[in-house]
Design an enzyme around this catalytic site. Structure first.
Site, PDB file in Angstrom:
ATOM      1  N   HIS A 174       1.966   1.988  -3.354  1.00  8.60           N
ATOM      2  CA  HIS A 174       0.946   2.737  -4.185  1.00  8.60           C
ATOM      3  C   HIS A 174       1.310   4.423  -3.826  1.00  8.60           C
ATOM      4  CE1 HIS A 174      -1.401  -0.110  -6.232  1.00  8.60           C
ATOM      5  NE2 HIS A 174      -1.686  -0.658  -4.962  1.00  8.60           N
TER       6      HIS A 174
ATOM      7  N   GLU B 195       0.885  -1.175   0.116  1.00  8.52           N
ATOM      8  CA  GLU B 195       0.108  -0.052  -0.072  1.00  8.52           C
ATOM      9  C   GLU B 195       0.881   1.006   0.050  1.00  8.52           C
ATOM     10  OE1 GLU B 195      -3.096  -0.354  -0.676  1.00  8.52           O
ATOM     11  OE2 GLU B 195      -3.289  -2.614  -0.469  1.00  8.52           O
TER      12      GLU B 195
END
Length: 335
Positions: free
Chosen positions: A172, A169
């Site tokens: 990202h 995550e």
């Protein structure tokens, strides 16, 4: 959008476009992918694909502007779409926080801080959300960056597996995927609505009607081709985020975390519906493509890596199918 429902031109174009997407996803795209698979690095593939998307989009937009003249308020359309998408970009963190009951969590924040240090980035805000097992990254320059992990996923994963998910995550955020995909996602919409406007204009022009209609239909077809390419670009970004998860931990932890999430939804399929129907499903670490295996041991993961994948499911998805993600993770070399 309700007005478009009663517009036969819009409905015709939508049906045509989805037919084109299914044709591409089931026949042409798999053949092209098989020929270029493994010939380029992940980064090179992303650069080439991004260049192809921009080149095709620029060419069709130039064609429309060159031949359509004053029939379309191109800049008005661009401004309208930019405003709508910018508003969604700015408001989505608030909507997500309300929808999922996001709460700051100090224990999770410590894990996020530790992983962020390994990846040499500023740690985002860590929040716990109420949902079936999943994790996602979101935020913008107004709200700051967030990494959300569901309570159920925190209970399911080991410390190392949780760090791998958080590494994905944070990847990202590191790659600015939310902003990048927002901009690339605009291109198919711009081309589609330009084609749609041209078709309407063709009905009012006796002299150039046939020419405008032909360009309009071509633009709509190209918009769905570009959409297929944008989906492929999104899948490459997911691989890139998986790479960061491996960098933060190791290959085994990244594979085990994905496998555990996969197993949960296979055992409890009733939890799939709210995730699949969510407007924010593109943000999730796990997308539900070909979820049928039960990886418990290393042998199960090895078997899952060799499972066949439906081409249509793969090429119409924002996330790579799990077998391909596991094989990609296995191939990563971290120095």
């Amino acid at each position: 959008m309700m007005l478009y429902f009663f517009d036969p031109v819009y409905m015709m174009l939508a049906v045509l476009g989805y037919f084109v997407m299914l044709l591409l996803a089931s026949t042409i795209a798999p053949k092209v992918a098989s020929r270029v698979s493994g010939k380029f690095s992940l980064f090179t593939s992303m650069v080439l694909l991004a260049g192809m998307i921009l080149a095709i989009s620029a060419a069709i937009i130039y064609l429309i502007l060159a031949y359509a003249g004053v029939y379309i308020s191109f800049y008005g359309l661009i401004i309208f779409l930019l405003i709508i998408n910018l508003l969604m970009y700015l408001l989505s963190p608030y909507i997500i926080n309300l929808s999922y009951g996001a709460q700051r969590d100090e224990r999770l924040q410590m894990v996020v801080n530790s992983v962020a240090r390994r990846l040499n980035v500023k740690p985002p805000k860590a929040v716990v959300v109420r949902s079936p097992p999943n994790a996602f990254a979101y935020g913008n320059f107004l709200t700051g960056k967030f990494v959300a992990v569901s309570e159920s996923l925190m209970r399911m994963l080991s410390q190392e597996e949780l760090e791998a998910v958080i590494g994905h995550e944070i990847g990202h955020h590191k790659h600015r995927d939310n902003a990048v995909m927002l901009l690339f996602g605009l291109l198919p919409s711009v081309i589609f609505y330009l084609g749609y406007a041209l078709l309407h204009s063709s009905m009012r022009d006796d002299r150039r009607g046939a020419q405008l209609a032909a360009i309009g239909i071509a633009a709509v077809i190209v918009s769905f081709i570009v959409q297929i390419l944008v989906l492929a670009f999104s899948r490459l970004r997911e691989y890139y985020a998986d790479f960061e998860g491996v960098r933060a931990t190791n290959k085994d932890a990244m594979q085990r975390s994905l496998a555990k999430i996969h197993l949960f939804y296979h055992r409890y399929p009733d939890y799939l519906a709210p995730i699949q129907d969510s407007k924010f499903r593109t943000l999730f670490i796990y997308a539900f493509t070909n979820a049928v295996a039960e990886p418990i041991t290393r042998a199960d993961i090895e078997a899952l890596k060799n499972m066949k994948v439906s081409p249509i499911q793969e090429f119409l998805s924002t996330h790579p199918p799990l077998p391909k993600r596991l094989r990609f993770i296995e191939s990563i070399r971290v120095f």
